[in-house]
Write a protein that holds these residues in place. Sequence first.
Motif, PDB file in Angstrom:
ATOM      1  N   GLU A 124       1.001  -1.274  -0.096  1.00 18.37           N
ATOM      2  CA  GLU A 124       0.156   0.048   0.016  1.00 18.37           C
ATOM      3  C   GLU A 124       0.741   1.287  -0.038  1.00 18.37           C
ATOM      4  O   GLU A 124       0.473   2.288  -0.349  1.00 18.37           O
ATOM      5  N   ASN A 170      -3.003   7.876 -10.846  1.00 21.29           N
ATOM      6  CA  ASN A 170      -3.814   7.028 -10.087  1.00 21.29           C
ATOM      7  C   ASN A 170      -3.504   7.291  -8.719  1.00 21.29           C
ATOM      8  O   ASN A 170      -2.408   7.060  -8.409  1.00 21.29           O
ATOM      9  N   THR A 227      -5.121   5.257  -5.265  1.00 24.85           N
ATOM     10  CA  THR A 227      -5.905   4.032  -4.798  1.00 24.85           C
ATOM     11  C   THR A 227      -5.851   3.827  -3.432  1.00 24.85           C
ATOM     12  O   THR A 227      -4.782   3.763  -2.756  1.00 24.85           O
ATOM     13  N   TYR A 228      -6.931   3.902  -2.801  1.00 23.94           N
ATOM     14  CA  TYR A 228      -7.020   3.340  -1.243  1.00 23.94           C
ATOM     15  C   TYR A 228      -7.767   2.162  -1.240  1.00 23.94           C
ATOM     16  O   TYR A 228      -9.002   2.116  -1.653  1.00 23.94           O
ATOM     17  N   GLY A 288      -7.774  -0.419  -2.713  1.00 24.04           N
ATOM     18  CA  GLY A 288      -8.605  -1.060  -4.141  1.00 24.04           C
ATOM     19  C   GLY A 288      -9.311  -0.116  -4.960  1.00 24.04           C
ATOM     20  O   GLY A 288      -9.917  -0.343  -6.149  1.00 24.04           O
ATOM     21  N   HIS A 289      -9.467   0.899  -4.042  1.00 24.81           N
ATOM     22  CA  HIS A 289     -10.779   1.919  -4.652  1.00 24.81           C
ATOM     23  C   HIS A 289      -9.970   3.321  -5.183  1.00 24.81           C
ATOM     24  O   HIS A 289      -9.242   4.041  -4.492  1.00 24.81           O
ATOM     25  N   LYS A 290     -10.146   3.316  -6.455  1.00 30.43           N
ATOM     26  CA  LYS A 290      -9.389   4.501  -7.194  1.00 30.43           C
ATOM     27  C   LYS A 290      -9.979   5.927  -6.759  1.00 30.43           C
ATOM     28  O   LYS A 290     -11.071   6.197  -7.109  1.00 30.43           O
ATOM     29  N   ASP A 325      -8.204   8.939 -10.894  1.00 26.55           N
ATOM     30  CA  ASP A 325      -8.108   7.964 -11.999  1.00 26.55           C
ATOM     31  C   ASP A 325      -7.703   8.617 -13.272  1.00 26.55           C
ATOM     32  O   ASP A 325      -8.405   9.349 -13.829  1.00 26.55           O
ATOM     33  N   GLN A 346       2.258   6.830  -2.586  1.00 24.53           N
ATOM     34  CA  GLN A 346       1.989   6.608  -4.131  1.00 24.53           C
ATOM     35  C   GLN A 346       2.612   7.504  -5.023  1.00 24.53           C
ATOM     36  O   GLN A 346       2.553   7.384  -6.143  1.00 24.53           O
ATOM     37  N   SER A 403     -12.451  -0.752  -8.965  1.00 26.97           N
ATOM     38  CA  SER A 403     -11.764  -0.907 -10.138  1.00 26.97           C
ATOM     39  C   SER A 403     -10.282  -0.946  -9.705  1.00 26.97           C
ATOM     40  O   SER A 403     -10.082  -0.362  -8.501  1.00 26.97           O
TER      41      SER A 403
END
Lengths: 491, 477
Positions: A85, B262, B264-265, B267-269, B272, B307, B477
């Motif tokens: 993560e 992108n 993402t947290y 698995g949720h973008k 995008d 990220q 997504s």
Amino acid sequence: MSNNYFNTLPLREQLEQLAKCRFMDISEFPDGVEALKGKKIVVIGCGAQGLAQGMNLRDSGCDVSYTLRQTAIDEKRQSWKSATENGFVVGTYEELIPTADVVLNLTPDKQHTPVVNAVMPLMKEGACLSYSHGFNIVEEGMQIRDDLTVIMVAPKCPGSEVRNEYVRGFGVPTLIAVHEDNDPKGEGLALAKAYAVGTGGHKAGVLMSSFIAEVKSDLMGEQTILCGMLQTGSLLCFDKMVEEGIEPGYASKLIQFGWETVTEALKYGGVTNMLDRLSNPAKIKAYDLSEELKVIMRPLYNKHQDDIIDGTFSRTMMEDWANDDVNLLGWRAETAETAFEKTPAGDVEISEQEYFDNGILMVAMVKAGVELAFETMTAAGIIADSAYYESLHETPLIANTIARKKLYEMNATISDTAEYGCYLYNHACLPLLADFMKDIKTDVIGKGLDLEDTGVDNARLIEVNAALRAHPVEAIGTTLRGHMADMKKIV
Amino acid sequence: MNIHLDNLTVNFDDRFQLDEINWQLNSSQHWVVTGANGSGKSALAAILAGAGENLSGSIEGLPAKVGLVSFEAQAELIEAELKKDDADIMDVIAEGTPVHEILNPGDSNQQLIDELVEKFQLQSLVDRAFRKLSTGESRKVMLIRALASEPDLLVLDEPFDGLDAHTLEMLQQYLATLIETVPMVMVLNRFDEFPDFITHIAYVDNGRLQHRIDRSDTKAYNELYQLLHLKTTDLAVPTTDPETAIPTLDPTQPLVRLSSLNITYDGHKIIDSLDWTIERNQHWQLSGPNGSGKTGLLSIITGDHPQCYVNDIFVFGFKRGSGESIWQIKQFIGYVSTALQWEYKVGTGLRNVIISGFYDSIGLYTKATDRQKQIADEWLALLGMSDRADTPFNKLSYGDQRLLLIARAMVKHPPLLILDEPCLGLDDMNRQLVLALIEKICAGSETSVLYVNHHPEDKIKGIENYLALEKREPDNS
């Protein structure tokens, strides 16, 4: 069974290694992270310490990735999640270790032997292996391949603080060392310094020490004053207060947050300041109690230090490791069943000063424990700077964990060696203090002194104040805290 | 006397308008009306003397006799005198109205006039034509005329302007003798000129009466002082320290370039495939609802978001993840947000908080140079906080903390200043303080401003580029 490295050395060298500790000036780090630039750093393990150090190094411009065991990756364990993560490349030992120029072993001590045995054959010729605790080298006698450089970089704070202080633009005090038997290219110190810069440690102060001094002082501090004394003190003080009719919720809260409050004063101004927070009669009382405690407990501190120095401690602990941690797990379960642990802190208001006024015995215990640990360590040849960090300096950090979730939290946060040593100490210390506790009343724990007149004898007060200030832990403490004056209180 | 202005909107020859004024004054009060140039403070005072065209709302309880002294009234009178001259068709040299006639239009107290003429030392001028007086002299005449008319209300617009020290002191003392008999409204710009007997202060900004403050409310009084200080003082943004100067950026490169970003947290973008470039000297406003990723996007730029290492990000000449450190990135950015304020919980003194901006640290861990201290002091002067240089930061009011953090962000003249909802959590007064400071910064430096706000309609002057984020629904997504 493994060979104790320390015991293989001649006395002359043992003493020399034990006495290694020097506070480095920030001007000794002009090259920053240069020695790590362009090198591939692979971290083994992604717990709090591993994650924090990796993030700091990456933010300092280093190339960092994580390697985990295949099962941790397959099962998407927390360590895998933390690394992924945060945008790190994660791979198996086989995938990443052969590419690494520097391997940071940040797994728990207990796993060091299997981990190092697994990664060593995969490591590049001439690469560097770094530890943050020297147990595996010193106590287990792990032999590292001759071509590898072995260093230690140990931030003296929990992982969360290692990260938070870095983000603030600062760092935490850090100990570095080079394992002289494994420094084939003579680049160990340069790498360790760069690593300390990468985690921000150089801004808060770096101690150059040895693997041996680190292990022998760290083990001593953690099992006596840091964890052992706080655990034993918590149990004794709680039971005494309840026995004397103090409301259990109050007693529970006074202890849970009391350690944190009184050691906060310790952090700022040493033992002197902690006792200065008491009224004059209470200060004299605390001083007398601590003197009494020191006489009773000194043989126990000596025994712990002796067992640590000659390897008895690590040998018995490793026997328990080999025995599926039967002792450790049993003691852990036992702690969970104690009355203090099971009584939640009451919904009562306790002011900051009240923790001192009603916790005179706790103050006395902290004073006795800090001074005994410091005296015992320095008597064993450990230099005062080291002894200070491993006793007084870290006590508030451990006290914070008790404030969060009592002894459970403390024992869950500290290392496996600390937890084991803490239980050993506790089992010996509880019976040792049984007679002493018989004479204890609520005036020194729970209610505070009941005085109509707070006057004291001048001569006696002067004597106590002078004794407090003359203790060697206060002298070195004043110097070292001066170096860290920048570590402002984070309210 | 009891004057009520209720939602009053007044137009002045289509040149200026006062909007929705609500104000009550009574005879036991003495007001100062204050505000920046062009704010409408003179117009507000003039209403009390009947000026302007009432468009809506009401004004009640105006006394019959209002003594008005203002540059406008003075100018009108002089103009009228000049017109008289033009209108004279007789072939004589028009002398214009003599001063003594101006002083006493008819029913004033002549004894009082004589007294005041002496006080103002105008004895030698009483027979001269009014229009031949100097500005200062004609102002004195206006003052005597108003005072001698024994008004029910005195409206004095900048009465102390252009008076010599001696006359100024005399006038202030004289006014102090009147406070029991006549209520006063004075338009004044400088706090140090507020007479001691003033009981209330009205603050006018942009044609609106923004604040009515009881002088005994020390907190409000001090905040108003600061606000007026920022609005009216012509201070330039302090220079920066050449020794800790930020490296020069390649002028042909953008400050920030994000390519198909992108975030993402779980698995949720949140963001995008966003492309975004901030060129040099562009000001941007970023808006979007909660959860649309504004703060995430900013922390990608500042390097605080992990990220940033897994995206294609180019900032200040660095491709992220190419061996640069976050401190090399942060040196180009000044950053202010509520989160920073929460994190900045240190007992460091204000001067050192500002200096910490040179090092992008929370708290100061390096010995500051004399030059840095001097710059910090210049900023403290700009903020009107010079007397608090060593006050611990955490002892400051919330609004003052925010102002100080903006100064901290600007102290190194960063190429990019990120203001993440700089007014969030501030009351109206503090909001205006912060905006006044930002305006000063935008006008006085080469910094690109990235202003982040919840509401796209809440715009700042000078910002022409907008990026609006939308909240993305979970789509796995």
